[in-house]
Design a protein around this motif. Structure first.
Motif, PDB file in Angstrom:
ATOM      1  N   PRO A  45       0.832  -1.213   0.000  1.00  0.00           N
ATOM      2  CA  PRO A  45       0.000   0.000   0.000  1.00  0.00           C
ATOM      3  C   PRO A  45       0.862   1.257   0.000  1.00  0.00           C
ATOM      4  O   PRO A  45       1.931   1.302   0.625  1.00  0.00           O
ATOM      5  N   GLY A  46       0.371   2.278  -0.702  1.00  0.00           N
ATOM      6  CA  GLY A  46       1.121   3.532  -0.771  1.00  0.00           C
ATOM      7  C   GLY A  46       1.413   4.123   0.590  1.00  0.00           C
ATOM      8  O   GLY A  46       2.440   4.770   0.795  1.00  0.00           O
ATOM      9  N   ARG A  47       0.526   3.889   1.548  1.00  0.00           N
ATOM     10  CA  ARG A  47       0.736   4.420   2.895  1.00  0.00           C
ATOM     11  C   ARG A  47       1.991   3.843   3.545  1.00  0.00           C
ATOM     12  O   ARG A  47       2.527   4.422   4.493  1.00  0.00           O
ATOM     13  N   ALA A  48       2.435   2.671   3.065  1.00  0.00           N
ATOM     14  CA  ALA A  48       3.590   2.001   3.665  1.00  0.00           C
ATOM     15  C   ALA A  48       4.894   2.272   2.922  1.00  0.00           C
ATOM     16  O   ALA A  48       5.920   1.686   3.259  1.00  0.00           O
ATOM     17  N   LEU A  49       4.864   3.133   1.907  1.00  0.00           N
ATOM     18  CA  LEU A  49       6.095   3.463   1.196  1.00  0.00           C
ATOM     19  C   LEU A  49       6.993   4.328   2.077  1.00  0.00           C
ATOM     20  O   LEU A  49       6.526   5.081   2.931  1.00  0.00           O
ATOM     21  N   ALA A  50       8.296   4.239   1.846  1.00  0.00           N
ATOM     22  CA  ALA A  50       9.278   4.903   2.713  1.00  0.00           C
ATOM     23  C   ALA A  50       9.029   6.404   2.814  1.00  0.00           C
ATOM     24  O   ALA A  50       9.124   6.985   3.899  1.00  0.00           O
ATOM     25  N   LYS A  51       8.694   7.048   1.702  1.00  0.00           N
ATOM     26  CA  LYS A  51       8.499   8.506   1.734  1.00  0.00           C
ATOM     27  C   LYS A  51       7.321   8.890   2.612  1.00  0.00           C
ATOM     28  O   LYS A  51       7.321   9.962   3.248  1.00  0.00           O
ATOM     29  N   ASN A  52       6.307   8.023   2.686  1.00  0.00           N
ATOM     30  CA  ASN A  52       5.154   8.313   3.527  1.00  0.00           C
ATOM     31  C   ASN A  52       5.405   7.933   4.984  1.00  0.00           C
ATOM     32  O   ASN A  52       4.942   8.616   5.902  1.00  0.00           O
ATOM     33  N   ARG A 104      -8.601   2.104  -8.215  1.00  0.00           N
ATOM     34  CA  ARG A 104      -7.957   3.325  -8.662  1.00  0.00           C
ATOM     35  C   ARG A 104      -6.684   3.552  -7.836  1.00  0.00           C
ATOM     36  O   ARG A 104      -6.525   3.006  -6.733  1.00  0.00           O
ATOM     37  N   ARG A 105      -5.799   4.372  -8.352  1.00  0.00           N
ATOM     38  CA  ARG A 105      -4.484   4.539  -7.741  1.00  0.00           C
ATOM     39  C   ARG A 105      -4.557   5.150  -6.341  1.00  0.00           C
ATOM     40  O   ARG A 105      -3.655   4.991  -5.533  1.00  0.00           O
ATOM     41  N   GLU A 106      -5.641   5.845  -6.020  1.00  0.00           N
ATOM     42  CA  GLU A 106      -5.765   6.476  -4.711  1.00  0.00           C
ATOM     43  C   GLU A 106      -5.985   5.473  -3.575  1.00  0.00           C
ATOM     44  O   GLU A 106      -5.711   5.786  -2.407  1.00  0.00           O
ATOM     45  N   PHE A 107      -6.467   4.275  -3.895  1.00  0.00           N
ATOM     46  CA  PHE A 107      -6.835   3.312  -2.859  1.00  0.00           C
ATOM     47  C   PHE A 107      -5.631   2.947  -1.998  1.00  0.00           C
ATOM     48  O   PHE A 107      -4.602   2.493  -2.493  1.00  0.00           O
ATOM     49  N   LEU A 108      -5.757   3.149  -0.681  1.00  0.00           N
ATOM     50  CA  LEU A 108      -4.706   2.905   0.321  1.00  0.00           C
ATOM     51  C   LEU A 108      -3.461   3.743   0.069  1.00  0.00           C
ATOM     52  O   LEU A 108      -2.368   3.405   0.505  1.00  0.00           O
ATOM     53  N   ASN A 109      -3.668   4.854  -0.642  1.00  0.00           N
ATOM     54  CA  ASN A 109      -2.576   5.794  -0.910  1.00  0.00           C
ATOM     55  C   ASN A 109      -3.029   7.213  -0.558  1.00  0.00           C
ATOM     56  O   ASN A 109      -2.540   8.180  -1.129  1.00  0.00           O
ATOM     57  N   GLU A 110      -3.947   7.316   0.394  1.00  0.00           N
ATOM     58  CA  GLU A 110      -4.603   8.593   0.691  1.00  0.00           C
ATOM     59  C   GLU A 110      -3.826   9.395   1.735  1.00  0.00           C
ATOM     60  O   GLU A 110      -4.385   9.856   2.743  1.00  0.00           O
ATOM     61  N   GLN A 111      -2.563   9.600   1.499  1.00  0.00           N
ATOM     62  CA  GLN A 111      -1.705  10.261   2.473  1.00  0.00           C
ATOM     63  C   GLN A 111      -2.147  11.705   2.744  1.00  0.00           C
ATOM     64  O   GLN A 111      -2.101  12.182   3.878  1.00  0.00           O
ATOM     65  N   GLY A 112      -2.578  12.382   1.712  1.00  0.00           N
ATOM     66  CA  GLY A 112      -3.049  13.752   1.889  1.00  0.00           C
ATOM     67  C   GLY A 112      -4.319  13.817   2.713  1.00  0.00           C
ATOM     68  O   GLY A 112      -4.505  14.727   3.527  1.00  0.00           O
ATOM     69  N   LEU A 113      -5.200  12.858   2.520  1.00  0.00           N
ATOM     70  CA  LEU A 113      -6.442  12.823   3.281  1.00  0.00           C
ATOM     71  C   LEU A 113      -6.176  12.523   4.750  1.00  0.00           C
ATOM     72  O   LEU A 113      -6.847  13.045   5.642  1.00  0.00           O
ATOM     73  N   ILE A 114      -5.175  11.694   5.019  1.00  0.00           N
ATOM     74  CA  ILE A 114      -4.863  11.302   6.398  1.00  0.00           C
ATOM     75  C   ILE A 114      -4.144  12.422   7.144  1.00  0.00           C
ATOM     76  O   ILE A 114      -4.454  12.711   8.296  1.00  0.00           O
ATOM     77  N   PHE A 115      -3.186  13.076   6.496  1.00  0.00           N
ATOM     78  CA  PHE A 115      -2.336  14.041   7.192  1.00  0.00           C
ATOM     79  C   PHE A 115      -2.479  15.487   6.697  1.00  0.00           C
ATOM     80  O   PHE A 115      -2.085  16.406   7.413  1.00  0.00           O
ATOM     81  N   ASP A 145      -2.702  16.785  -5.911  1.00  0.00           N
ATOM     82  CA  ASP A 145      -3.762  15.849  -5.546  1.00  0.00           C
ATOM     83  C   ASP A 145      -3.888  15.840  -4.027  1.00  0.00           C
ATOM     84  O   ASP A 145      -3.090  15.211  -3.327  1.00  0.00           O
ATOM     85  N   PRO A 146      -4.872  16.544  -3.475  1.00  0.00           N
ATOM     86  CA  PRO A 146      -4.982  16.639  -2.013  1.00  0.00           C
ATOM     87  C   PRO A 146      -5.342  15.326  -1.334  1.00  0.00           C
ATOM     88  O   PRO A 146      -5.214  15.206  -0.118  1.00  0.00           O
ATOM     89  N   VAL A 147      -5.794  14.331  -2.098  1.00  0.00           N
ATOM     90  CA  VAL A 147      -6.112  13.035  -1.502  1.00  0.00           C
ATOM     91  C   VAL A 147      -4.851  12.201  -1.295  1.00  0.00           C
ATOM     92  O   VAL A 147      -4.648  11.608  -0.240  1.00  0.00           O
ATOM     93  N   THR A 148      -3.960  12.171  -2.281  1.00  0.00           N
ATOM     94  CA  THR A 148      -2.794  11.292  -2.192  1.00  0.00           C
ATOM     95  C   THR A 148      -1.525  11.995  -1.723  1.00  0.00           C
ATOM     96  O   THR A 148      -0.608  11.331  -1.237  1.00  0.00           O
ATOM     97  N   GLU A 149      -1.440  13.311  -1.874  1.00  0.00           N
ATOM     98  CA  GLU A 149      -0.193  14.004  -1.559  1.00  0.00           C
ATOM     99  C   GLU A 149      -0.295  14.769  -0.251  1.00  0.00           C
ATOM    100  O   GLU A 149      -1.258  15.493  -0.013  1.00  0.00           O
ATOM    101  N   TYR A 150       0.734  14.627   0.560  1.00  0.00           N
ATOM    102  CA  TYR A 150       0.842  15.397   1.794  1.00  0.00           C
ATOM    103  C   TYR A 150       2.112  16.223   1.741  1.00  0.00           C
ATOM    104  O   TYR A 150       3.216  15.677   1.575  1.00  0.00           O
ATOM    105  N   LEU A 151       1.961  17.527   1.880  1.00  0.00           N
ATOM    106  CA  LEU A 151       3.092  18.448   1.905  1.00  0.00           C
ATOM    107  C   LEU A 151       3.191  19.015   3.316  1.00  0.00           C
ATOM    108  O   LEU A 151       2.411  19.889   3.693  1.00  0.00           O
ATOM    109  N   PRO A 152       4.109  18.513   4.137  1.00  0.00           N
ATOM    110  CA  PRO A 152       4.190  18.966   5.530  1.00  0.00           C
ATOM    111  C   PRO A 152       4.387  20.471   5.619  1.00  0.00           C
ATOM    112  O   PRO A 152       5.226  21.047   4.923  1.00  0.00           O
ATOM    113  N   ASN A 153       3.625  21.109   6.491  1.00  0.00           N
ATOM    114  CA  ASN A 153       3.748  22.545   6.701  1.00  0.00           C
ATOM    115  C   ASN A 153       3.075  22.900   8.009  1.00  0.00           C
ATOM    116  O   ASN A 153       2.250  22.138   8.526  1.00  0.00           O
ATOM    117  N   ALA A 154       3.445  24.058   8.558  1.00  0.00           N
ATOM    118  CA  ALA A 154       2.884  24.503   9.835  1.00  0.00           C
ATOM    119  C   ALA A 154       2.039  25.745   9.671  1.00  0.00           C
ATOM    120  O   ALA A 154       1.932  26.572  10.583  1.00  0.00           O
TER     121      ALA A 154
END
Length: 538
Positions: free
Chosen positions: A93-100, A379-390, A411-420
């Motif tokens: 799952p995309g959520r388990a990739l090293a970058k995430n 679809r590619r978003e399945f279990l790759n929803e890093q943006g939705l989670i964080f 893509d706000p569902v799959t991409e997370y860009l850390p920021n404060a």
């Protein structure tokens, strides 16, 4: 007559988490659950990394992981014609990739709900301030301008007790009697598909041991279903969607039929199978029109019902509880105006709407709804929803904007860009405390936390001495905590004299890039605004 600040209706993960949180905040509560005990079937299983951050901050992470499965037991997602037949595809799952994984100090956890709830119940009861009563049903509810009057009935003895509470949290499920009594409507798509969960015992280890997965999707012309890993040994679930498509009705699922279907999906006609239970249910994709009506607040499935494809239902619900409970605490303590609670709806309902749409799109993409299609792989978003989670950013009166633009990934569902930026989840950055490595996430939770830059000691001193509001814990990055692998100042978007204020739910409330002439006056104004104190002009 029982008199409590908060009455919680529903003893699932959301209600139990709310009880625990309120106790940690020093608020008494009464939880009533009509069932005799915690869940008896697995139901939800996946706890995402954002939720595990929350339980880590509460000190529950180790106990939850001990009750659940290791990542090594569930690392893959597999598509196959049958467990013993041709494999179609396997994925990490995309959520388990090293970058995430690098975005958080923790990881997701697979812990079936019937294993999770006893952990939550034990901790909630141990806190002392939360009165937790199972086999107890809410039998009357009379809200008014200053609270709610209710009657609760012990289902064993039949004895009824009157209760007076200032606030009520309705965490009583998708069919929420509380929501229905209040006349709050649900919007979206109802009854998208029907399903059956078959809980069974069988030894599937010869066909799964070399490809440990959380989900095994079975794709056959006459049967499309999913093996759900429960204990990775001999306890499993088998889930079939869109029963009517296959000509089945709820009454058809005798033990004999269930055994036949499990054997067919496994591709093993002689597999010994013991059926432990079945549960027939309908999936909907709906969100309540409002989360608050007077002194009653909806949380969890009472506020939003979503297909399980992606595992967001329980996670969204327990995060509702965190958002709501710190705000209720501030109001009950007199540290905030009641208008603060309006931000609960403003922050959580838009997120639930997006999450519900995403969960439905996941289900549709795999052809597992009444809208049958030939699709197999999602679809590619399945279990790759890093943006939705964080990555979701709150826009409400409980956030003080700093004038910076919204950080918008493609893509706000799959991409997370850390920021404060105010409204965002405070990002994970590794810091050093002596010989110990500490994440910013571990500094946060359950209280306001001010993080100041290396030259921001004045901010920290002002926060610690601030009177008339919630207590604030302050840290100076570069003094007692040193930067480790990354530059905290860059990650949080502040200069050496700047500071960031983080809410008890781990979201940034306010940020100043540099210093101020009067830090204490500045912070007092910030708290007046984000806590909806009446001294602040509208």
């Amino acid at each position: 007559m029982l008199d409590v600040p908060v009455l919680i209706v529903g003893g699932g993960p959301v209600g139990l988490t709310a009880s625990l949180l309120l106790s940690r905040f020093g608020i008494r509560s009464l939880l009533v659950e009509r069932h005799a005990g915690t869940a008896r079937v697995p139901k939800a299983r996946g706890i995402n990394a954002r939720t595990m951050e929350m339980y880590r901050q509460l000190g529950l992470e180790a106990d939850i992981r001990a009750a659940g499965l290791s990542a090594q037991s569930t690392g893959l997602i597999v598509w196959t014609e049958s467990l013993a037949g041709r494999e179609i595809e396997r994925r990490v799952p995309g959520r388990a990739l090293a970058k995430n994984l690098a975005m958080t100090p923790t990881t997701n956890c697979l812990c079936a709900q019937d294993d999770l709830e006893p952990v939550l119940r034990r901790h909630a009861e141990a806190e002392g301030l939360g009165d937790v009563r199972f086999a107890t049903e809410l039998t009357a509810l009379r809200p008014d301008a200053s609270g709610v009057s209710a009657a609760i009935t012990d289902r064993a003895s039949g004895a009824t007790t009157e209760v007076r509470a200032r606030w009520l949290i309705a965490a009583d499920g998708a069919q929420s009697p509380t929501r229905r009594q209040l006349g709050i409507r649900m919007f979206g798509e109802e009854k998208v598909y029907d399903s059956v969960n078959i809980l069974f015992r069988a030894d599937l280890s010869p066909w799964v041991k070399d490809r440990p997965a959380a989900l095994y999707f079975v794709e056959q012309p006459s049967l499309r279903g999913t093996f759900l890993t429960i204990n990775a040994r001999d306890r499993w679930g088998f889930l079939i969607h869109s029963l009517s498509h296959y000509g089945f009705g709820p009454s058809d699922f005798t033990p004999e039929l269930c055994i036949s279907l499990v054997r067919q999906a496994a591709g093993l006609p002689d597999l010994p199978v013991e059926v432990l239970g079945t549960s027939v249910w309908e999936a909907s994709a709906t969100v309540a029109e409002r989360y608050r009506q007077g002194r009653v607040l909806l949380a969890g499935d009472a506020a939003h019902e979503m297909p399980p494809t992606g595992g967001f239902g329980m996670n969204t619900g327990v995060q509702d509880a965190l958002n709501l409970c710190w705000k209720l605490t501030a109001v009950l303590r007199g540290e905030a105006g009641e208008r603060l609670l309006d931000s609960y709806d403003a922050e959580r309902r838009p997120l639930a709407e997006l999450t519900t749409r995403t969960s439905l799109a996941n289900a549709l993409s795999m052809g597992r709804t009444a809208r049958q299609s030939s699709a197999v792989l999602p679809r590619r978003e399945f279990l790759n929803e890093q943006g939705l989670i964080f990555g979701m950013t709150y826009e409400s009166d409980a956030v003080v904007p700093d004038g910076t633009p919204l950080v918008q990934p493609e893509d706000p569902v799959t991409e997370y860009l850390p920021n404060a930026r105010p409204g965002a989840r405070a990002p994970h950055v590794w810091l050093q405390r002596g010989a110990e490595r500490v994440s910013t996430i571990e500094l946060l939770g359950n209280r306001f936390v001010l993080l100041a830059g290396r030259d921001g000691a004045a901010w920290a001193e002002a926060a610690r001495s601030l009177a008339g509001g919630p207590p604030v814990v302050a840290h100076v990055i570069g003094q007692e905590l040193a930067e480790a692998e990354a530059d905290w100042h860059d990650a949080y978007g502040v200069a050496a004299g700047g500071a960031v204020l983080v809410r008890p739910d781990g979201y940034v409330a306010w940020r100043s890039r540099g210093g101020a002439a009067d830090p204490q006056a500045t912070l007092r104004t910030v708290f007046d605004r984000l806590l909806a104190r009446e001294t602040v002009p509208a």
